[in-house]
Design an enzyme around this catalytic site. Sequence first.
Site, PDB file in Angstrom:
ATOM      1  N   ASP A 243      -3.848  -3.900  -2.173  1.00 55.78           N
ATOM      2  CA  ASP A 243      -2.677  -3.081  -1.843  1.00 55.78           C
ATOM      3  C   ASP A 243      -1.967  -3.633  -0.615  1.00 55.78           C
ATOM      4  OD1 ASP A 243      -2.643  -0.956  -3.788  1.00 55.78           O
ATOM      5  OD2 ASP A 243      -4.535  -0.291  -2.909  1.00 55.78           O
TER       6      ASP A 243
ATOM      7  N   MET B  44       1.030  -3.138   1.960  1.00 60.13           N
ATOM      8  CA  MET B  44       1.930  -2.077   2.455  1.00 60.13           C
ATOM      9  C   MET B  44       2.661  -2.548   3.703  1.00 60.13           C
ATOM     10  SD  MET B  44      -0.470   1.251   2.050  1.00 60.13           S
ATOM     11  CE  MET B  44      -1.541   1.484   0.625  1.00 60.13           C
TER      12      MET B  44
ATOM     13  N   ASP C  28      -3.089   3.949 -11.005  1.00 58.93           N
ATOM     14  CA  ASP C  28      -3.497   3.766  -9.608  1.00 58.93           C
ATOM     15  C   ASP C  28      -3.272   5.060  -8.838  1.00 58.93           C
ATOM     16  OD1 ASP C  28      -3.992   2.820  -7.045  1.00 58.93           O
ATOM     17  OD2 ASP C  28      -2.340   1.369  -7.038  1.00 58.93           O
TER      18      ASP C  28
ATOM     19  N   MET D 134       3.740  -2.961  -2.135  1.00 58.83           N
ATOM     20  CA  MET D 134       4.476  -1.730  -1.780  1.00 58.83           C
ATOM     21  C   MET D 134       5.376  -2.086  -0.605  1.00 58.83           C
ATOM     22  SD  MET D 134       1.266   0.845  -2.222  1.00 58.83           S
ATOM     23  CE  MET D 134       0.114  -0.503  -2.302  1.00 58.83           C
TER      24      MET D 134
ATOM     25  N   HIS E 291      -0.658  -5.583  -5.522  1.00 66.03           N
ATOM     26  CA  HIS E 291       0.309  -4.489  -5.648  1.00 66.03           C
ATOM     27  C   HIS E 291       1.175  -4.466  -4.397  1.00 66.03           C
ATOM     28  CE1 HIS E 291       0.665   0.247  -5.801  1.00 66.03           C
ATOM     29  NE2 HIS E 291       1.831  -0.347  -5.925  1.00 66.03           N
TER      30      HIS E 291
ATOM     31  N   HIS F 273      -8.138  -5.125  -6.904  1.00 65.85           N
ATOM     32  CA  HIS F 273      -6.784  -4.636  -6.647  1.00 65.85           C
ATOM     33  C   HIS F 273      -6.528  -4.712  -5.137  1.00 65.85           C
ATOM     34  CE1 HIS F 273      -3.237  -2.152  -7.648  1.00 65.85           C
ATOM     35  NE2 HIS F 273      -3.482  -1.473  -6.539  1.00 65.85           N
TER      36      HIS F 273
ATOM     37  N   SER G 233     -10.002  -1.004  -5.713  1.00 67.46           N
ATOM     38  CA  SER G 233      -9.001  -1.222  -4.661  1.00 67.46           C
ATOM     39  C   SER G 233      -9.714  -1.386  -3.329  1.00 67.46           C
ATOM     40  CB  SER G 233      -8.049  -0.033  -4.588  1.00 67.46           C
ATOM     41  OG  SER G 233      -7.299  -0.140  -3.395  1.00 67.46           O
TER      42      SER G 233
ATOM     43  N   MET H  38       1.841   4.944 -10.976  1.00 69.64           N
ATOM     44  CA  MET H  38       1.225   5.539  -9.781  1.00 69.64           C
ATOM     45  C   MET H  38       0.968   7.016 -10.059  1.00 69.64           C
ATOM     46  SD  MET H  38       0.871   3.155  -7.579  1.00 69.64           S
ATOM     47  CE  MET H  38       0.132   4.243  -6.357  1.00 69.64           C
TER      48      MET H  38
HETATM   49  C1  DX5 Z   1      -2.280   3.915  -2.962  1.00 68.63           C
HETATM   50  C2  DX5 Z   1      -2.876   2.582  -3.430  1.00 68.63           C
HETATM   51  C3  DX5 Z   1      -4.087   2.723  -4.251  1.00 68.63           C
HETATM   52  C4  DX5 Z   1      -5.238   3.352  -3.572  1.00 68.63           C
HETATM   53  C5  DX5 Z   1      -6.019   4.121  -4.566  1.00 68.63           C
HETATM   54  O1  DX5 Z   1      -1.111   3.663  -2.278  1.00 68.63           O
HETATM   55  O2  DX5 Z   1      -1.919   1.880  -4.189  1.00 68.63           O
HETATM   56  O3  DX5 Z   1      -4.476   1.497  -4.816  1.00 68.63           O
HETATM   57  O4  DX5 Z   1      -6.061   2.419  -2.944  1.00 68.63           O
HETATM   58  O5  DX5 Z   1      -7.011   4.777  -3.893  1.00 68.63           O
HETATM   59  P1  DX5 Z   1      -7.811   5.996  -4.510  1.00 68.63           P
HETATM   60  O6  DX5 Z   1      -8.523   5.482  -5.715  1.00 68.63           O
HETATM   61  O7  DX5 Z   1      -8.728   6.379  -3.392  1.00 68.63           O
HETATM   62  O8  DX5 Z   1      -6.812   7.051  -4.847  1.00 68.63           O
HETATM   63 ZN    ZN Z   2      -2.395   0.014  -5.529  1.00 68.92          ZN
END
Ligand code: DX5
Ligand code: ZN
Length: 218
Positions: A36, A38, A177, A70, A68, A34, A9, A139
């Site tokens: 993310d 947000m 994740d 969010m 991903h 990956h 990620s 998650m």
């Molecule tokens: C959290 C993200 C994850 C995050 C995981 O909201 O969706 O992808 O980057 O990070 P680690 O591996 O540090 O928990």
């Molecule tokens: Zn993620």
Amino acid sequence: MNPKLLAPSILAGDHAALGIEVAKLQANGLQWVHVDIMDGHFVPNLTFGPHMVKCLKKHAPDLFYDTHLMLSEPWKYADAFAEAGSDLISVHIEPDYDPLPLLRHIRKLGKKNGIVFNPKTPAEAIKPYLEEVDMVLAMTVEPGFGGQSFDTSVVSKMEKITLWRKEAGLSFRLEVDGGVNTETAKLCAAAGVDTFVAGSAYFNAADRAAFEQSITHR
Ligand code: DX5
Ligand code: ZN
């Protein structure tokens, strides 16, 4: 059985040098990254948008962009991420909407789709969609930030989903994740997970190649 994959990620990477980070992943032989996304609303943090995916692809065109979302309104952005070059677009079940049209739409755009559920959401919530998805993402932290601890209560949900996958003869990937490291990955692998997202554990690993091997070759 799907072959095991690690999807680092880039949330945990240097955001001022993400082109370099993805180029390194590709050079090191990784297949997935990956990303993310947000919105500061569905989760209490902000990251980046479709233009970032488009730019990253120039630095690492061979990676598979596991995106991903969010977002409170994921249906508004799927087209833009598909256009930008995302290969898989996963959407949460928690916003108040019917995810099925969106999951189908993502496939019509020529992309793989995924359904995501948060640690407090029962596994049963995603069961009606299993025949319609390429991936289920479990998650194991409340989404929003990297570096949190793995929630072990989700492991029994992974086991259920693995059982349902087998019973229905389906082959969607099961991804985890949040708080994934060499130890927690073992629990997930035993519960049928084949796709492992790791942010902090990967980017902070003294030996990233050894970390990857420990996840994918056990
Ligand atoms: C959290 C993200 C994850 C995050 C995981 O909201 O969706 O992808 O980057 O990070 P680690 O591996 O540090 O928990
Ligand atoms: Zn993620």
